[in-house]
Design a protein around this motif. Structure first.
Motif, PDB file in Angstrom:
ATOM      1  N   PRO A   8      46.139  45.100  21.041  1.00 28.05           N
ATOM      2  CA  PRO A   8      45.980  46.428  21.637  1.00 28.05           C
ATOM      3  C   PRO A   8      47.333  47.077  21.895  1.00 28.05           C
ATOM      4  N   THR A   9      47.386  48.382  21.671  1.00 25.73           N
ATOM      5  CA  THR A   9      48.622  49.126  21.895  1.00 25.73           C
ATOM      6  C   THR A   9      48.735  49.501  23.368  1.00 25.73           C
ATOM      7  N   ASP A  10      49.884  49.266  23.938  1.00 22.27           N
ATOM      8  CA  ASP A  10      50.109  49.629  25.334  1.00 22.27           C
ATOM      9  C   ASP A  10      50.080  51.147  25.445  1.00 22.27           C
ATOM     10  N   PRO A  11      49.194  51.718  26.261  1.00 23.00           N
ATOM     11  CA  PRO A  11      49.140  53.183  26.372  1.00 23.00           C
ATOM     12  C   PRO A  11      50.449  53.799  26.836  1.00 23.00           C
ATOM     13  N   LEU A  12      51.243  53.031  27.581  1.00 25.67           N
ATOM     14  CA  LEU A  12      52.517  53.577  28.054  1.00 25.67           C
ATOM     15  C   LEU A  12      53.508  53.781  26.916  1.00 25.67           C
ATOM     16  N   ALA A  13      53.221  53.181  25.753  1.00 24.47           N
ATOM     17  CA  ALA A  13      54.110  53.369  24.603  1.00 24.47           C
ATOM     18  C   ALA A  13      54.072  54.808  24.107  1.00 24.47           C
ATOM     19  N   ARG A  14      53.056  55.559  24.523  1.00 24.21           N
ATOM     20  CA  ARG A  14      52.980  56.972  24.130  1.00 24.21           C
ATOM     21  C   ARG A  14      54.000  57.825  24.867  1.00 24.21           C
ATOM     22  N   ILE A  15      54.542  57.297  25.960  1.00 24.55           N
ATOM     23  CA  ILE A  15      55.539  58.040  26.737  1.00 24.55           C
ATOM     24  C   ILE A  15      56.923  57.726  26.182  1.00 24.55           C
ATOM     25  N   PHE A  16      57.670  58.766  25.830  1.00 18.72           N
ATOM     26  CA  PHE A  16      59.006  58.519  25.290  1.00 18.72           C
ATOM     27  C   PHE A  16      60.119  58.944  26.244  1.00 18.72           C
ATOM     28  N   ALA A  17      59.784  59.687  27.301  1.00 16.70           N
ATOM     29  CA  ALA A  17      60.826  60.108  28.241  1.00 16.70           C
ATOM     30  C   ALA A  17      60.190  60.624  29.524  1.00 16.70           C
ATOM     31  N   TYR A  18      60.996  60.611  30.577  1.00 15.36           N
ATOM     32  CA  TYR A  18      60.598  61.181  31.861  1.00 15.36           C
ATOM     33  C   TYR A  18      61.630  62.241  32.244  1.00 15.36           C
ATOM     34  N   ARG A  19      61.228  63.099  33.156  1.00 18.24           N
ATOM     35  CA  ARG A  19      62.144  64.142  33.616  1.00 18.24           C
ATOM     36  C   ARG A  19      61.963  64.348  35.108  1.00 18.24           C
ATOM     37  N   ALA A  20      63.064  64.396  35.847  1.00 20.25           N
ATOM     38  CA  ALA A  20      63.041  64.704  37.275  1.00 20.25           C
ATOM     39  C   ALA A  20      63.467  66.156  37.454  1.00 20.25           C
ATOM     40  N   ILE A  21      62.729  66.901  38.275  1.00 21.12           N
ATOM     41  CA  ILE A  21      63.016  68.324  38.467  1.00 21.12           C
ATOM     42  C   ILE A  21      63.099  68.615  39.959  1.00 21.12           C
ATOM     43  N   GLU A  39      64.684  57.934  41.337  1.00 20.24           N
ATOM     44  CA  GLU A  39      65.995  57.735  41.958  1.00 20.24           C
ATOM     45  C   GLU A  39      66.859  58.989  41.864  1.00 20.24           C
ATOM     46  N   CYS A  40      66.651  59.797  40.832  1.00 17.69           N
ATOM     47  CA  CYS A  40      67.359  61.083  40.756  1.00 17.69           C
ATOM     48  C   CYS A  40      66.966  61.972  41.934  1.00 17.69           C
ATOM     49  N   LEU A  41      65.666  62.074  42.196  1.00 17.43           N
ATOM     50  CA  LEU A  41      65.209  62.907  43.308  1.00 17.43           C
ATOM     51  C   LEU A  41      65.663  62.347  44.649  1.00 17.43           C
ATOM     52  N   GLN A  42      65.827  61.035  44.733  1.00 18.62           N
ATOM     53  CA  GLN A  42      66.263  60.410  45.981  1.00 18.62           C
ATOM     54  C   GLN A  42      67.776  60.470  46.171  1.00 18.62           C
ATOM     55  N   SER A  43      68.500  60.873  45.147  1.00 17.84           N
ATOM     56  CA  SER A  43      69.957  60.857  45.211  1.00 17.84           C
ATOM     57  C   SER A  43      70.500  62.038  46.013  1.00 17.84           C
ATOM     58  N   TYR A  47      68.324  68.706  45.202  1.00 21.14           N
ATOM     59  CA  TYR A  47      68.263  69.832  46.140  1.00 21.14           C
ATOM     60  C   TYR A  47      66.810  70.076  46.528  1.00 21.14           C
ATOM     61  N   MET A  48      66.506  69.818  47.791  1.00 23.33           N
ATOM     62  CA  MET A  48      65.178  70.071  48.351  1.00 23.33           C
ATOM     63  C   MET A  48      64.074  69.399  47.531  1.00 23.33           C
ATOM     64  N   ALA A  49      64.351  68.177  47.078  1.00 22.66           N
ATOM     65  CA  ALA A  49      63.363  67.470  46.258  1.00 22.66           C
ATOM     66  C   ALA A  49      62.087  67.171  47.038  1.00 22.66           C
ATOM     67  N   ALA A  50      62.212  66.972  48.340  1.00 24.03           N
ATOM     68  CA  ALA A  50      61.020  66.684  49.137  1.00 24.03           C
ATOM     69  C   ALA A  50      60.090  67.887  49.225  1.00 24.03           C
ATOM     70  N   MET A  51      60.635  69.086  49.020  1.00 21.49           N
ATOM     71  CA  MET A  51      59.825  70.295  49.098  1.00 21.49           C
ATOM     72  C   MET A  51      59.266  70.701  47.742  1.00 21.49           C
ATOM     73  N   SER A  52      59.982  70.349  46.667  1.00 21.99           N
ATOM     74  CA  SER A  52      59.567  70.888  45.367  1.00 21.99           C
ATOM     75  C   SER A  52      59.766  69.920  44.213  1.00 21.99           C
ATOM     76  N   THR A  82      58.965  64.404  53.167  1.00 23.51           N
ATOM     77  CA  THR A  82      60.078  63.507  52.877  1.00 23.51           C
ATOM     78  C   THR A  82      59.766  62.716  51.618  1.00 23.51           C
ATOM     79  N   LEU A  83      60.822  62.331  50.906  1.00 24.03           N
ATOM     80  CA  LEU A  83      60.647  61.445  49.764  1.00 24.03           C
ATOM     81  C   LEU A  83      60.430  60.017  50.247  1.00 24.03           C
ATOM     82  N   VAL A  84      59.726  59.239  49.458  1.00 25.55           N
ATOM     83  CA  VAL A  84      59.531  57.838  49.831  1.00 25.55           C
ATOM     84  C   VAL A  84      60.895  57.156  49.905  1.00 25.55           C
TER      85      VAL A  84
END
Length: 217
Positions: A8-21, A39-43, A47-52, A82-84
């Protein structure tokens, strides 16, 4: 002759990248894992990652899944968010991985026909343009403002140097601060901050503080 079954193919293999905004889009680079995006959002750079804050998983074929922010943003009341903490990242990553596997394998979620992820629909300037300076404050914020002063909350009026430093911190450059200081502001009844600063420096300084902490009303 029976053909050997394919693993079986791992469904997560369909994901090739993530993006933090975050609100100022400070992380345009693609990331290999959800953990890196979190970790980008927690860094300190975010800027105001907890809000948006948003984290998007990009799929092969030009589609995307926006990961629900309740996995990594903790909210209480209308304005508190707040962020986790970093110490919970392992737990959050496991929960998100399970959610992604479910979404990518559920028969009622056909990501091959999903609408491609749109460009982020708003910027800080667009949000400010939509703000109503006459709108009433949320109840929690009004309660905080009505709380009696304790200690040294009431300070001397800010100087021009204080205001310029705060504006440069908010807009991340002297040029950006000058542009804002010389532009009419709705919250100042159409006057420019640099003009109002002469008569009422506290008003301009308070406006900068509200913008910096995400209080737009």
């Amino acid at each position: 002759m029976t053909q050997p079954s394919q693993p079986p193919t791992d469904p997560l293999a369909r994901i090739f990248a993530y993006r933090a905004i975050d609100l100022r889009d400070r992380f345009p680079q693609p990331l290999e894992s959800f953990r890196e995006a979190l970790e980008c959002l927690q860094s300190d750079r975010s800027y105001m990652a907890a809000m948006s804050g948003e984290i998007i998983a990009y799929l092969r074929g030009g589609y995307a899944l926006t990961i629900p922010d309740e996995f990594f943003i903790c909210r209480s009341g209308e304005i508190d968010a707040t962020l986790v903490p970093l110490g919970k990242n392992d737990e959050v990553c496991k929960e998100v991985e399970a959610w992604l596997r479910e979404m990518l394998t559920r028969p009622d979620v056909d990501t091959t026909k999903a609408v491609p992820a749109e460009e982020r629909p708003y910027s800080l300037d667009q949000l400010l343009a939509q703000c109503d300076p006459q709108a009433p404050h949320p109840e929690e914020l009004q309660t905080w403002q009505d709380t009696p002063d304790v200690g040294r909350e009431i300070l001397e009026a800010p100087t021009e140097t204080d205001i310029w430093q705060a504006a440069e911190r908010l807009f991340e450059s002297r040029k950006g601060a000058e542009r804002w200081m010389k532009s009419p502001a709705i919250a100042l009844r159409g006057r420019t901050p640099i003009d109002v600063m002469i008569e009422d420096p506290q008003l301009v300084y308070d406006l900068i503080m509200r913008l910096e902490y995400g209080v737009y009303t």
